[in-house]
Design a protein around this motif. Structure first.
Motif, PDB file in Angstrom:
ATOM      1  N   GLN A  63      26.595  29.998  48.577  1.00 47.87           N
ATOM      2  CA  GLN A  63      25.927  30.163  49.868  1.00 47.87           C
ATOM      3  C   GLN A  63      26.560  31.287  50.699  1.00 47.87           C
ATOM      4  OE1 GLN A  63      26.424  26.159  51.183  1.00 47.87           O
ATOM      5  NE2 GLN A  63      24.720  25.371  49.977  1.00 47.87           N
ATOM      6  N   ALA A  64      27.825  31.592  50.415  1.00 53.20           N
ATOM      7  CA  ALA A  64      28.520  32.668  51.132  1.00 53.20           C
ATOM      8  C   ALA A  64      28.312  34.031  50.479  1.00 53.20           C
ATOM      9  CB  ALA A  64      30.018  32.356  51.218  1.00 53.20           C
ATOM     10  N   GLY A  65      27.528  34.072  49.404  1.00 52.73           N
ATOM     11  CA  GLY A  65      27.233  35.357  48.768  1.00 52.73           C
ATOM     12  C   GLY A  65      28.055  35.672  47.538  1.00 52.73           C
ATOM     13  N   ILE A  66      28.862  34.723  47.073  1.00 49.56           N
ATOM     14  CA  ILE A  66      29.664  34.939  45.873  1.00 49.56           C
ATOM     15  C   ILE A  66      28.758  34.907  44.644  1.00 49.56           C
ATOM     16  CG2 ILE A  66      31.479  33.956  44.414  1.00 49.56           C
ATOM     17  CD1 ILE A  66      32.558  35.215  46.982  1.00 49.56           C
ATOM     18  N   THR A  67      28.957  35.861  43.741  1.00 48.97           N
ATOM     19  CA  THR A  67      28.147  35.912  42.523  1.00 48.97           C
ATOM     20  C   THR A  67      28.970  35.679  41.257  1.00 48.97           C
ATOM     21  OG1 THR A  67      28.424  38.324  42.434  1.00 48.97           O
ATOM     22  CG2 THR A  67      26.439  37.475  43.517  1.00 48.97           C
ATOM     23  N   ASP A  68      30.286  35.861  41.325  1.00 46.21           N
ATOM     24  CA  ASP A  68      31.152  35.668  40.165  1.00 46.21           C
ATOM     25  C   ASP A  68      32.234  34.654  40.510  1.00 46.21           C
ATOM     26  OD1 ASP A  68      30.121  37.791  38.290  1.00 46.21           O
ATOM     27  OD2 ASP A  68      30.621  39.034  40.007  1.00 46.21           O
ATOM     28  N   ILE A  69      32.226  33.526  39.821  1.00 46.80           N
ATOM     29  CA  ILE A  69      33.181  32.459  40.086  1.00 46.80           C
ATOM     30  C   ILE A  69      34.089  32.294  38.877  1.00 46.80           C
ATOM     31  CG2 ILE A  69      33.441  29.964  40.418  1.00 46.80           C
ATOM     32  CD1 ILE A  69      30.871  30.066  42.084  1.00 46.80           C
ATOM     33  N   VAL A  70      35.391  32.405  39.127  1.00 45.19           N
ATOM     34  CA  VAL A  70      36.386  32.265  38.076  1.00 45.19           C
ATOM     35  C   VAL A  70      37.025  30.887  38.202  1.00 45.19           C
ATOM     36  CG1 VAL A  70      38.410  33.265  36.969  1.00 45.19           C
ATOM     37  CG2 VAL A  70      36.831  34.749  38.241  1.00 45.19           C
ATOM     38  N   LEU A  71      36.768  30.026  37.228  1.00 45.22           N
ATOM     39  CA  LEU A  71      37.380  28.700  37.198  1.00 45.22           C
ATOM     40  C   LEU A  71      38.698  28.781  36.443  1.00 45.22           C
ATOM     41  CD1 LEU A  71      34.336  26.422  36.254  1.00 45.22           C
ATOM     42  CD2 LEU A  71      35.450  26.558  38.477  1.00 45.22           C
ATOM     43  N   ILE A  72      39.780  28.389  37.085  1.00 40.23           N
ATOM     44  CA  ILE A  72      41.073  28.317  36.417  1.00 40.23           C
ATOM     45  C   ILE A  72      41.275  26.871  35.996  1.00 40.23           C
ATOM     46  CG2 ILE A  72      43.533  28.804  36.567  1.00 40.23           C
ATOM     47  CD1 ILE A  72      41.717  31.258  36.962  1.00 40.23           C
ATOM     48  N   GLN A  73      41.228  26.638  34.695  1.00 37.63           N
ATOM     49  CA  GLN A  73      41.233  25.280  34.186  1.00 37.63           C
ATOM     50  C   GLN A  73      42.420  25.031  33.272  1.00 37.63           C
ATOM     51  OE1 GLN A  73      37.054  23.544  33.762  1.00 37.63           O
ATOM     52  NE2 GLN A  73      36.876  25.501  32.717  1.00 37.63           N
ATOM     53  N   GLY A  74      42.803  23.762  33.190  1.00 38.39           N
ATOM     54  CA  GLY A  74      43.867  23.373  32.284  1.00 38.39           C
ATOM     55  C   GLY A  74      43.297  22.692  31.060  1.00 38.39           C
ATOM     56  N   ILE A 101      38.848  30.413  32.720  1.00 39.35           N
ATOM     57  CA  ILE A 101      40.129  30.900  32.214  1.00 39.35           C
ATOM     58  C   ILE A 101      41.070  29.709  32.064  1.00 39.35           C
ATOM     59  CG2 ILE A 101      42.194  32.259  32.779  1.00 39.35           C
ATOM     60  CD1 ILE A 101      40.454  34.293  34.087  1.00 39.35           C
ATOM     61  N   ARG A 102      41.760  29.635  30.955  1.00 40.56           N
ATOM     62  CA  ARG A 102      42.693  28.544  30.699  1.00 40.56           C
ATOM     63  C   ARG A 102      44.075  28.901  31.270  1.00 40.56           C
ATOM     64  NH1 ARG A 102      43.275  24.559  26.632  1.00 40.56           N
ATOM     65  NH2 ARG A 102      41.020  24.369  26.856  1.00 40.56           N
ATOM     66  N   GLN A 103      44.561  28.054  32.172  1.00 40.07           N
ATOM     67  CA  GLN A 103      45.950  28.158  32.616  1.00 40.07           C
ATOM     68  C   GLN A 103      46.763  27.322  31.640  1.00 40.07           C
ATOM     69  OE1 GLN A 103      46.945  26.476  36.438  1.00 40.07           O
ATOM     70  NE2 GLN A 103      48.782  27.731  36.676  1.00 40.07           N
ATOM     71  N   LYS A 104      47.565  27.977  30.825  1.00 38.82           N
ATOM     72  CA  LYS A 104      48.190  27.311  29.688  1.00 38.82           C
ATOM     73  C   LYS A 104      49.272  26.317  30.077  1.00 38.82           C
ATOM     74  CE  LYS A 104      47.138  31.151  26.585  1.00 38.82           C
ATOM     75  NZ  LYS A 104      46.478  32.013  27.562  1.00 38.82           N
ATOM     76  N   ALA A 105      49.809  26.449  31.283  1.00 43.55           N
ATOM     77  CA  ALA A 105      50.816  25.504  31.769  1.00 43.55           C
ATOM     78  C   ALA A 105      50.660  25.360  33.271  1.00 43.55           C
ATOM     79  CB  ALA A 105      52.226  25.983  31.414  1.00 43.55           C
ATOM     80  N   ALA A 106      51.006  24.185  33.799  1.00 42.36           N
ATOM     81  CA  ALA A 106      50.883  23.933  35.239  1.00 42.36           C
ATOM     82  C   ALA A 106      52.046  24.592  35.963  1.00 42.36           C
ATOM     83  CB  ALA A 106      50.861  22.430  35.496  1.00 42.36           C
TER      84      ALA A 106
END
Length: 301
Positions: A50-61, A105-110
């Protein structure tokens, strides 16, 4: 470093282990826990879109693929919903899927929030970007004029970095990063006074007597790309984690980092009480649930 004017990328760190909700989060990411019938992260991604973002990068474990699967196509389920005349349920997810690039994107360690943001460095490049914490929900009066939109608007105009701040009670400062502002704002809680006030520094979760102010960081940021340089300059701190606040301190010293207030409801769904409050308050706004829930609550008081 030249600043790009348009902000179209957002990082959503969602790699936390969710220990506060264990054992529920042993196999279900905390960001996927439902607020009534919608996962918490759906609110966060909708705010960004809603704020106009078109590319979202999820940092996941590890073990968090349920988040990206949620926004992917589920042919059998979607076909059944359409045949049952329930297309309206699909529209929100389809809108995000059709109008947004979701990159995982995988965050390989916390290794901390700073490390999570740094994981997206190659995708961000030299662009300014937003950061929205995946378990923080904001509900604004107007969807298209939400917290992230407010920050983007100000930071695009002034070509600086900015953070959303909220006043908290002194006994709550240990839960948040607290910004250091000019001395006259140390004890102030007047939100209308903070419309682009320079941040002198950030202290991570200070005790009340050590807090430089009562203004907390509830999880919405806009950074110019140079924050990545500061993330590369800092060293790991407690538990070997890279703290975003350490990089923000460098930014505050060497360039403009501004604090903005904006009126919005906010729920910390990574906290048990905040999660329950979000469910109750948002359920009370549902015509199909309000009457029954109110009757139930009144019967328990």
């Amino acid at each position: 470093m030249a600043h790009n004017s348009k902000i179209r990328k957002a990082i959503i760190p969602a790699a936390g282990l969710g220990t506060r909700f264990f054992p529920a989060t042993k196999t279900v990411p905390k960001e996927m826990l439902p607020i009534v019938d919608r996962p918490a992260i759906l609110y966060v991604i909708e705010e960004a879109v809603q704020a106009g973002i078109t590319d979202i990068v999820l940092i996941q474990g590890r073990g968090k693929t349920a988040i990206e699967d949620f926004f992917d196509v589920s042919y059998e389920l979607e076909d059944k919903l359409i045949k049952d005349g329930k297309e309206e349920i699909l529209k929100q997810i389809q809108f995000i899927r059709n109008n947004t690039n979701i990159i995982s994107i995988r965050q390989k360690a916390a290794l901390g929030l700073g490390h999570a943001v740094k994981c997206a460095e190659s995708i961000i490049g030299d662009e300014a970007f937003a950061v929205l914490l995946g378990d923080e929900i904001t509900i604004s009066k107007e969807q298209k004029n939400n917290v992230t939109h407010h920050l983007i608007k100000n930071c695009e105009e002034k070509q600086n970095s900015g953070v959303w701040v909220l006043p908290v009670e002194p006994q709550e400062t240990h839960k948040y990063g607290i910004v250091d502002l000019s001395p006259q704002f140390k004890n102030s809680t007047h939100a209308d006074l903070l419309n682009g006030l320079k941040v002198k520094g950030v202290i991570e979760k200070p005790k009340p007597e050590l807090a430089p102010s009562r203004w907390a960081l509830p999880g919405r940021y806009i950074f110019q790309a140079e924050i990545m340089r500061y993330l590369n300059e800092i060293q790991p701190g407690y538990n070997g984690e890279w703290q975003l606040s350490d990089a923000m301190n460098l930014m505050a010293q060497k360039s403009d980092l501004m604090a903005y207030s904006f009126e919005s409801r906010r729920f910390d769904t990574g906290d048990k009480l905040g999660f329950l409050q979000a469910n109750i308050e948002l359920a009370l706004e549902r015509p199909d649930l309000r009457e029954g829930l109110l009757k139930y609550i009144k019967g328990k008081i």
